[in-house]
Design an enzyme around this catalytic site. Structure first.
Site, PDB file in Angstrom:
ATOM      1  CD  GLU A 576      -8.738 -44.263   7.090  1.00 49.42           C
ATOM      2  OE1 GLU A 576      -9.192 -43.328   6.397  1.00 49.42           O
ATOM      3  OE2 GLU A 576      -8.318 -44.090   8.249  1.00 49.42           O
ATOM      4  CD  GLU A 605     -12.693 -39.113  11.518  1.00 46.97           C
ATOM      5  OE1 GLU A 605     -12.915 -40.330  11.414  1.00 46.97           O
ATOM      6  OE2 GLU A 605     -11.691 -38.561  11.037  1.00 46.97           O
ATOM      7  N   GLY A 711      -1.457 -31.332  10.755  1.00 48.54           N
ATOM      8  CA  GLY A 711      -2.673 -31.919  10.216  1.00 48.54           C
ATOM      9  C   GLY A 711      -3.852 -30.994  10.431  1.00 48.54           C
TER      10      GLY A 711
END
Length: 795
Positions: A576, A605, A711
């Site tokens: 994160e 990512e 999502g």
């Protein structure tokens, strides 16, 4: 992202909104930022508390440090001197009676997370939308095809809704209550209506087209051209070119998708929260480590069993990740493992919380939306704003599936043989609730590593110190605690300031580390609070500085012990933080492509997965692995075992992600809603090629697959593997120069910062990667890291 990552049911609402409201889930990392924040679904009651208010220290000021020191020196400091407001909405006319005390409508330097309540949402959002409608009408009337008359006013307009809506949806994710949920649900259709109104504005669309066709096009920067091209593409995907009747149909679909996605997520969270397994006999939970027993006892206390203790119970097992995973990995009671597993894979699949019909309707509406826009299926719509195509994504997944299959089959044979040698009665019939348990026993035997026994070496304070030291080493930044500067939503939340090598602030972030099942959604994610922006400069010179938040769900401190982390939780924090770094270290001043904004979803990512690799770097790991009581460093032989265990069951873990990604693509390409084949039939069919053990007949995993139904990963889950290729190859650049060569590592780190982290969405991700790496990406590093290079027999 996810560990988690975000939700975008409204579709491609004008890229500016989409970019401004970006979720790893969980990022809640998303390109559709405005919609993304709709998709965190925590719940339950929480008693409001008062936390430190924000102070008048200008974010962009070089005197920030001295200002902060002054604040700490004097507890009587107030905002009587004119504050420098970094986030202000002076254009919003306020009703002195109804709006004066509404924190959503006030100027603030940092969001007033401590005072926003459910009662503020309805009047605040409605007042904001009313004024934004007026601003939009005036904007459309005066818009011209020039940067100052088009992009800059548009960014200013959208930022108001981005920040405020992002604030209340963040609170919904971390401090949910029935009242907040109801308030957001009531005003959400009004917010979506405005989004669609803006996204389908023909004056704005025509102005962007005019810029593209004008002589000034050649003089625009690469970032500005990316913005124009993206705005045109997103406007088309948002229905701007549809006839009136089709546009009306499109808008109804978007509204319904927004509602369904929110309901899906709420059902998952409510179903997770609803399940409780009360245990009074310690024999039933033999094998659970002390940390897990402490959590189970703590949960029991919170549920009214005030006399619960670690030693004597009672204990309550839940479906929240820390509790669920502990049972799967450590409970010797096979019956308990089966009960908890079955409960987990059937969440939100029955009664009032059944998501089956919602999934069918979501898939039906997504297909209708795609057809309205002229596409064959929803996957094509999704890929229109990504690096990959459907064909390229499927090609990569098949290549990785082939490389992983034999290794996964061998993984299962190893478990069978090991469990048989241990005298397990189920050795010849291992199934889903056995694999994690016996895999953990095999790992302990093979590498002499016990995850729970490692916890004392990974206390949260030490891990964060080591992470920040790593960031200083490779990126040249300093991270300092700034608690008290900004309001927070819970006393456990920390606030940090990032400074450059000259000591000047360049970004800020919140960190909310611990699980709070009664009010906080599960998973881990990063999201933006505000982005870097030249246009939104508070003082007209230096750009507005970015602010992020990182949220995890680690085991909280128990008694006097600090939060002791598993190695997987350490990796999650690094992951994160990688997302947060891309948001915070951007040097892109065009706000619409700063940080994570404007980056194709299948590349977002890269920084997060890149950072995970450093958890295996000896100097980094040994720097954080200090016993919380004795200060002893993790023994060298244990580090060597951790390194060796990195590829343990790599084939199985790879197949698991490939199954999710393949199922996602299949549902959004070939599946026909309402046909004979059900969604669960599709799951079973895909699993035959991607799972060594097929799912249970009653498996309803899809009812909890929030990534794609609540999502931002619809027809995009493959992004995890796509970005894994990029991130592994990027890390191999450091391996090439020598991880022990500090000078070369710093130079390579600076290059990574100046390209991957700095350029944001201002340049195509493939171009950015080539600028850093000197060539296009190769999957070789990923397969090498996973120990799968030699395993290529097709299944």
């Amino acid at each position: 992202m996810a560990k988690t990552r975000k939700v975008y049911p409204v579709g491609a609402v004008l890229l500016i909104i989409n970019l401004l409201m970006a979720s790893r889930i969980p990022l809640s990392r998303s390109i559709l930022l405005l919609q993304r924040t709709n998709n965190h679904f925590p719940h339950s009651h929480f008693t409001p508390k008062r936390f430190p208010k924000s102070y008048p220290c200008p974010l962009w000021s070089s005197s920030f440090s001295s200002c902060l020191q002054t604040l700490h020196q004097s507890s009587t400091t107030t905002a009587t001197t004119p504050p420098y407001i970094s986030i202000c909405y002076s254009s919003i006319s306020k009703d002195p009676v109804t709006d004066e005390a509404n924190p959503l409508l006030q100027d603030f330097e940092f969001p007033p997370f401590d005072v926003v309540e459910a009662s503020h949402v309805r009047p605040g959002i409605r007042a904001l939308l009313k004024n934004l409608e007026i601003d939009l009408e005036e904007f459309e009337r005066t818009v011209e095809p020039s940067w100052p008359k088009l992009v800059e006013p548009l960014e200013k307009l959208v930022d108001q809704l981005t920040v405020v809506w992002g604030m209340i949806n963040h609170l919904k994710a971390v401090k949910d209550s029935p009242e907040l949920r109801a308030a957001i649900e009531e005003v959400q259709p009004e917010k979506v209506k405005f989004q669609l109104r803006l996204g389908q504005s023909k004056p704005i669309y025509n102005a962007f087209k005019a810029i593209q066709d004008s002589p000034q096009w050649s003089s625009l920067s690469d970032a500005q051209k990316r913005i124009v091209e993206s705005q045109i593409k997103e406007a088309v995907l948002n229905g701007v070119a549809l006839d009136d009747d089709k546009r009306e149909q499109f808008n109804k679909i978007e509204q319904e998708l927004e509602r369904l996605s929110q309901k899906f997520g709420e059902n998952v969270l409510d179903a997770t929260k609803k399940f409780e397994k009360l245990i009074t006999d310690k024999k039933d939970i033999e094998g659970l480590p002390a940390t897990s027993l402490g959590l189970a006892a703590q949960t029991a206390v919170s549920k009214g069993h005030t006399d619960a203790t670690v030693e004597n119970g009672p204990w309550i097992i839940t479906l929240d990740a820390p509790s669920f995973m502990s049972v799967m990995q450590h409970a010797r009671n096979r019956g308990l493992r089966e009960e908890i597993y079955r409960a987990y894979v059937t969440r939100a699949s029955s009664g009032d919380l059944n998501n089956t019909a919602i999934i069918d309707e979501i898939l039906k509406l997504r297909l209708e939306k795609a057809n309205l826009l002229g596409y064959n299926n929803y996957a094509e719509v999704s890929m229109a704003t990504k690096m990959a195509t459907v064909e390229k994504a499927e090609e990569l997944l098949e290549k990785l599936r082939t490389a992983s299959w034999d290794a996964a089959v061998q993984d299962m044979e190893d478990l069978k043989n090991f469990s048989k040698n241990q005298g397990a009665m189920e050795a010849n019939d291992l199934t889903h609730w056995d694999t994690s348990f016996w895999a953990e026993r095999l790992r302990e035997s093979k590498y002499d590593i016990n995850e729970e026994e490692l916890r004392p070496f990974f206390s949260l304070p030490k891990v964060m110190d080591g992470l920040f030291n790593l960031a200083k080493t490779i990126f040249g930044i300093d991270i300092e605690l700034a608690d008290g500067l900004a309001p927070v939503w819970n006393n456990d939340v920390k606030f940090y300031c990032i400074k450059d090598s000259l000591g000047s602030p360049i970004a800020y972030f919140y960190f909310d580390p611990y699980s709070r099942p009664s009010e906080k959604r599960g998973g881990a994610w990063m999201d933006e609070v505000v982005s870097r922006s030249r246009v939104l400069s508070p003082n007209g010179t230096a750009p507005r500085l970015p602010i992020a938040h990182m949220v995890c769900n680690q085991t909280p401190p128990v008694g006097k012990k600090p939060s002791l982390m598993t190695f997987q939780e350490v990796e999650t924090v690094f992951h994160e933080f990688g997302h947060a770094l891309q948001h915070m270290l951007t040097k892109q001043d065009e706000g619409l492509v700063a940080g994570i904004r404007g980056i194709e979803w299948d590349a977002v990512e890269l920084p997060s997965q890149f950072m995970e690799n450093w958890c295996y770097h000896r100097e980094t790991l040994m720097g954080i692995a200090k016993h919380y009581e004795t200060g002893e460093t993790l023994p060298e032989e244990v580090y060597s075992k951790l390194l060796a265990a990195r590829t343990f069951r790599a084939g199985s873990f790879s197949l698991r992600q490939i199954k999710f990604a393949s199922l996602d693509l299949e549902l959004h390409t070939n599946y026909i809603p309402g046909a004979l084949e059900s969604i669960y039939d599709v799951d079973q069919r895909v699993s035959k090629r991607t799972q060594v053990i097929p799912p249970l007949t009653e498996d309803r995993f899809l009812c909890g697959f929030s990534h794609i139904f609540a999502g931002g990963y619809a027809a995009g889950y493959y992004s995890y593997k796509w970005a894994e290729v990029l991130s592994a190859d990027a890390f191999s650049a450091f391996e090439d120069v020598g991880l022990d060569n500090s000078k070369a590592v710093k130079e390579t780190g600076n290059k990574f910062r100046e390209t991957i982290l700095a350029l944001g969405g201002g340049k195509a991700p493939l171009e950015v990667f080539v600028e850093f790496r000197g060539r296009e990406p190769s999957p070789e590093a990923l397969l090498r890291h996973n120990g799968l290079l030699s395993v290529t027999t097709p299944a």
